[in-house]
Design a protein around this motif. Structure first.
Motif, mmCIF file in Angstrom:
data_model
loop_
_atom_site.group_PDB
_atom_site.id
_atom_site.type_symbol
_atom_site.label_atom_id
_atom_site.label_comp_id
_atom_site.label_asym_id
_atom_site.label_seq_id
_atom_site.Cartn_x
_atom_site.Cartn_y
_atom_site.Cartn_z
ATOM 1 N N THR A 1 56.024 44.156 33.077
ATOM 2 C CA THR A 1 56.237 43.016 32.186
ATOM 3 C C THR A 1 54.908 42.731 31.495
ATOM 4 O OG1 THR A 1 57.926 42.102 33.642
ATOM 5 C CG2 THR A 1 56.988 40.623 32.012
ATOM 6 N N GLN A 2 54.704 43.356 30.345
ATOM 7 C CA GLN A 2 53.458 43.208 29.591
ATOM 8 C C GLN A 2 53.613 42.063 28.590
ATOM 9 O OE1 GLN A 2 50.598 44.829 29.937
ATOM 10 N NE2 GLN A 2 51.184 46.439 31.355
ATOM 11 N N VAL A 3 53.214 40.849 29.003
ATOM 12 C CA VAL A 3 53.337 39.628 28.206
ATOM 13 C C VAL A 3 54.812 39.260 28.032
ATOM 14 C CG1 VAL A 3 52.729 38.418 26.069
ATOM 15 C CG2 VAL A 3 51.183 40.174 26.997
ATOM 16 N N VAL A 4 55.547 40.076 27.301
ATOM 17 C CA VAL A 4 56.963 39.824 27.036
ATOM 18 C C VAL A 4 57.737 41.110 27.284
ATOM 19 C CG1 VAL A 4 58.669 39.278 25.265
ATOM 20 C CG2 VAL A 4 56.536 38.001 25.352
ATOM 21 N N GLY A 5 58.884 41.003 27.949
ATOM 22 C CA GLY A 5 59.783 42.144 28.080
ATOM 23 C C GLY A 5 59.587 42.955 29.342
ATOM 24 N N ASN A 6 60.602 43.744 29.663
ATOM 25 C CA ASN A 6 60.566 44.683 30.781
ATOM 26 C C ASN A 6 61.722 45.657 30.570
ATOM 27 O OD1 ASN A 6 61.114 45.838 33.518
ATOM 28 N ND2 ASN A 6 59.483 44.444 34.132
ATOM 29 N N LEU A 7 61.460 46.946 30.697
ATOM 30 C CA LEU A 7 62.449 47.975 30.397
ATOM 31 C C LEU A 7 63.524 48.131 31.475
ATOM 32 C CD1 LEU A 7 60.356 50.897 28.836
ATOM 33 C CD2 LEU A 7 62.298 49.731 27.786
ATOM 34 N N TYR A 8 63.397 47.452 32.590
ATOM 35 C CA TYR A 8 64.311 47.675 33.705
ATOM 36 C C TYR A 8 65.749 47.299 33.349
ATOM 37 C CZ TYR A 8 66.720 47.111 38.128
ATOM 38 O OH TYR A 8 67.633 47.206 39.137
ATOM 39 N N VAL A 9 66.696 48.220 33.639
ATOM 40 C CA VAL A 9 68.134 47.926 33.569
ATOM 41 C C VAL A 9 68.859 48.410 34.823
ATOM 42 C CG1 VAL A 9 68.332 47.879 31.059
ATOM 43 C CG2 VAL A 9 68.576 50.056 32.260
ATOM 44 N N GLY A 10 68.223 49.247 35.602
ATOM 45 C CA GLY A 10 68.848 49.795 36.805
ATOM 46 C C GLY A 10 69.098 51.282 36.665
#
Length: 733
Positions: free
Chosen positions: A308-317
């Protein structure tokens, strides 16, 4: 019977169920938790929203569109941060009595936008083909993914992001239905709400994602059907999109034009010993600063808070991410799904440092400085699209006879815990999630063998399990960690109330907080919350010309802009102590909120630049552009004669939204209001209406055209009735 009417009722019922479930879970899960915490939210955004609510409650609906307390007059008519009258901020209620009320309201605003995002994701899932229970699971889980939760601290960002699934939903309907005015209207409404919530990064995400979807879809249709037949299929789609675009322009142009004008003179980035303003490109170093490295390639599969770099995160599972990757190998002939997957892939690639050079070259995409922001688009679409990919893959494998099965059918399931384990090895976070991955892989293996009847239930469980990993892992700061409720902030607000009470004329003059205080920006906002007229504010972005002129003004400019009071540390020579470490310095040479001059006008290309070069204790001229003075209907030559000798105009009514006075002049003169012209000030002088024009950079000028006694009423938009009527009448303060 599955008629369109029954399906519509089912979808509507599911939408309500999803929204209610999300609100219920949010209220229970975040009870006693600080949603808004940290300097940006507590010290900047919450005070700004409180000012807006207070102004609307005291003076009328449009009074919140301008704030005299910040940066010598802050206009929201073209603000790039948010539009105060976006309906789901509920500023229009004017209900906040204290700043703690605003803190509570904005927490509820976040819950409401979680429900909006959930409902949009559910309907998007149903539109692309998800079964009912899978769509409900997707809708309930979507707002709890770390990408959406990462923006909870910023109400404008979470509000605009909540409309992204709706934007894509109506586009999917248009691509499926062709000519559809109803879907075009829904698309226009969704985009307009996104814009009014915040016309910034999320708008870029929606635009670029939609462009990729359109390009891939069109290319595949033309390739499959041929040019002539393909264009015949695409024309009604383009017509619907064009209709939506036309409605968006009509609905949003008045606001967006102001935003674009602001950005032409805004400071967008500071770093590397330089700044980027206006339409200049962000440097490559700025785009790389928050980009993800190589090990984040595992971020979609295994949750890690470090991504989580400031905003967002690529995780969906892992199951959903793998399904998105596997789908094109099996169903590559479906234009709509391939377009959606392509937009997800492009947005995911933009998050990584090795693609930063491409972002740098793209004119619109490079406006998103925190490139991990693109993961918000990925998560918003990958959850429903990944669930559909999984649903179709399981359906396909369920039709394959046992004797016809291939080893890769089982190896794909083995990849789920393997990829999660690899992510854990790389990050070292949340090792226990590998057991959840094994359980999900086992469930999917059973679903492949038992048959299609249980597949929707299994997929729903898998979706909720993917979301549960970050849901139970996320840290939840207690309500007491909100900076607004900290003891030092409470003490500061108490002290600023004493300072405000000590100001002899808080409406007639401005106050500046000395940089000697570490929290001088915080104190500025606290004084503005009380009704003081200030000169600064911790805002981002800001107009470059205004920042350079007024953030650290020289003595002459300080007096021209009416900074009579300065909050300084106790013990400062010449200052009168107020409370604790705070004292007030008074400069009696500062000019009032309304003054008059009959000479000293100079026409220059840039009044702000001319004032920056002012020396001495007072400015020797007032500065304006020739084209601005042309609108006053007075002989400018007369105003250029003589020296600048300001005369105080006594006012018998002086409120944040209205000034009334009677003044006597010996001839033509300039009436100068010490407020930014962007506040849309106008005057009625001797019964004639005048629109204010800019002078001295960020003040407002009107003309008194002849000698004698003059009645003056100066107003800005405040009440709804007064604004629509265009008359200087309104609610009494």
């Amino acid at each position: 019977m599955n008629t369109p009417m029954n399906q519509h009722r089912t979808n509507l019922g599911g939408c309500v169920v999803v929204a209610v479930l999300v609100m219920l879970v949010a209220v229970l899960h975040f009870s006693g938790v600080a949603i808004l915490h940290g300097p940006d939210a507590d010290d900047v955004l919450v005070p700004m929203y409180f000012d807006i609510s207070r102004a609307i409650g005291e003076h009328g609906l449009f009074a919140g569109m301008y704030d005299s307390g910040l940066v010598a007059g802050l206009s929201y008519w073209g603000s790039p941060s948010f539009h105060p009258l976006y309906p789901f901020y509920f500023n229009w209620l004017g209900s906040d009595v204290t700043i703690v009320d605003t803190l509570d309201r904005l927490k509820l605003v976040f819950f409401i936008h979680m429900a909006i995002q959930a409902a949009g994701t559910y309907l998007l899932g149903r539109t692309i083909g998800l079964r009912q229970w899978v769509a409900i699971a997707v809708g309930v889980g979507a707002p709890f993914l770390p990408a959406f939760q990462s923006v909870s601290t910023w109400p404008p960002i979470s509000a605009s992001l909540a409309w992204l699934p709706w934007v894509m939903l109506f586009q999917v309907r248009i691509y499926r239905q062709g000519w559809s005015p109803r879907s075009a209207l829904g698309l226009a409404a969704s985009v307009s709400l996104l814009i009014y919530a915040q016309p910034a990064q999320n708008l870029v995400l929606a635009f670029v994602g939609s462009a990729v979807l359109g390009l891939v879809y069109s290319a595949m249709v033309l390739r499959r059907s041929g040019r002539q037949q393909g264009l015949a299929l695409l024309r009604p789609i383009y017509a619907s999109l064009a209709l939506a675009a036309a409605i968006i322009v009509v609905a949003c142009y008045p606001y967006l034009s102001g935003v674009m004008d602001f950005h032409s003179d805004s400071i967008r980035w500071l770093g590397d010993g330089r700044d980027i303003s206006g339409k200049d490109k962000l440097p490559l170093s700025a785009l790389m600063a928050h980009a993800l490295g190589g090990k984040a390639l595992l971020a979609p599969f295994a949750f890690a808070s470090q991504f989580t770099q400031v905003v967002g995160n690529l995780y969906v599972g892992a199951p959903l991410a793998l399904a998105c990757i596997a789908y094109p190998w099996v169903f590559r002939r479906r234009p709509l799904m391939m377009g959606l997957l392509a937009s997800i892939a492009v947005s995911a690639a933009f998050c990584f440092v090795f693609v930063s050079w491409l972002l740098y070259m793209l004119p619109m995409a490079n406006k998103v400085r925190e490139v991990n922001w693109w993961s918000c688009y990925v998560a918003a679409l990958a959850l429903p699209v990944g669930a559909l990919c999984l649903q179709r893959l399981l359906r396909l494998l369920g039709r394959v006879r046992q004797a016809s099965r291939r080893p890769w059918h089982d190896l794909v399931l083995v990849a789920i815990p393997v990829l999660v384990l690899a992510g854990i090895v790389v990050t070292g976070e949340f090792r226990w999630q590998v057991f959840v991955a094994i359980a999900m892989a086992t469930l999917l293996w059973v679903a492949m063998r038992v048959g299609r009847a249980f597949a929707p239930a299994v997929i729903a469980v898998v979706v909720l399990a993917c979301v549960a990993i970050p849901f139970v892992s996320a840290e939840r700061p207690s309500l007491g960690q909100s900076m607004i409720l900290r003891s030092d902030r409470v003490e500061q607000r108490h002290a600023m109330a004493a300072v405000f009470a000590a100001l002899p004329d808080s409406q007639g003059y401005r106050i500046k907080v000395s940089e000697a205080f570490n929290d001088y920006k915080v104190l500025t906002h606290q004084l503005a919350n009380l009704g003081a007229r200030g000169i600064r504010g911790d805002l981002n972005p800001q107009r470059r010309s205004k920042f350079e002129l007024l953030y650290f003004p020289n003595t002459a400019v300080s007096r021209l802009y009416g900074i009579r009071y300065q909050l300084v540390p106790a013990g400062t020579e010449g200052a009168s102590e107020v409370i604790g470490p705070y004292a007030l310095l008074e400069d009696k040479s500062a000019l009032p909120r309304l003054f008059l001059t009959s000479g000293g006008l100079q026409l220059v290309p840039s009044p702000a630049a001319a004032l920056q070069g002012a020396n001495g204790d007072q400015v020797e001229h007032v500065y304006a552009r020739k084209r601005d003075m042309a609108g006053l209907g007075v002989d400018v030559g007369l105003l250029q004669r003589g020296a600048f000798q300001p005369t105080l105009v006594p006012t018998w009514k002086n409120t944040p939204v209205m000034i009334e006075a009677i003044v006597e002049t010996g001839g033509a003169a300039l009436l100068i209001l010490n407020e930014d012209v962007e506040g849309r000030w106008y005057a009625v002088i001797d019964g004639q209406v005048q629109r204010g024009v800019p002078i001295n950079g960020f003040q407002t000028a009107f003309a008194v055209r002849d000698a004698g006694k003059h009645s003056i009423v100066i107003r800005r938009p405040a009440t709804l009735a007064g604004t629509l009527a265009g008359l200087p009448v309104g609610r009494e303060p």
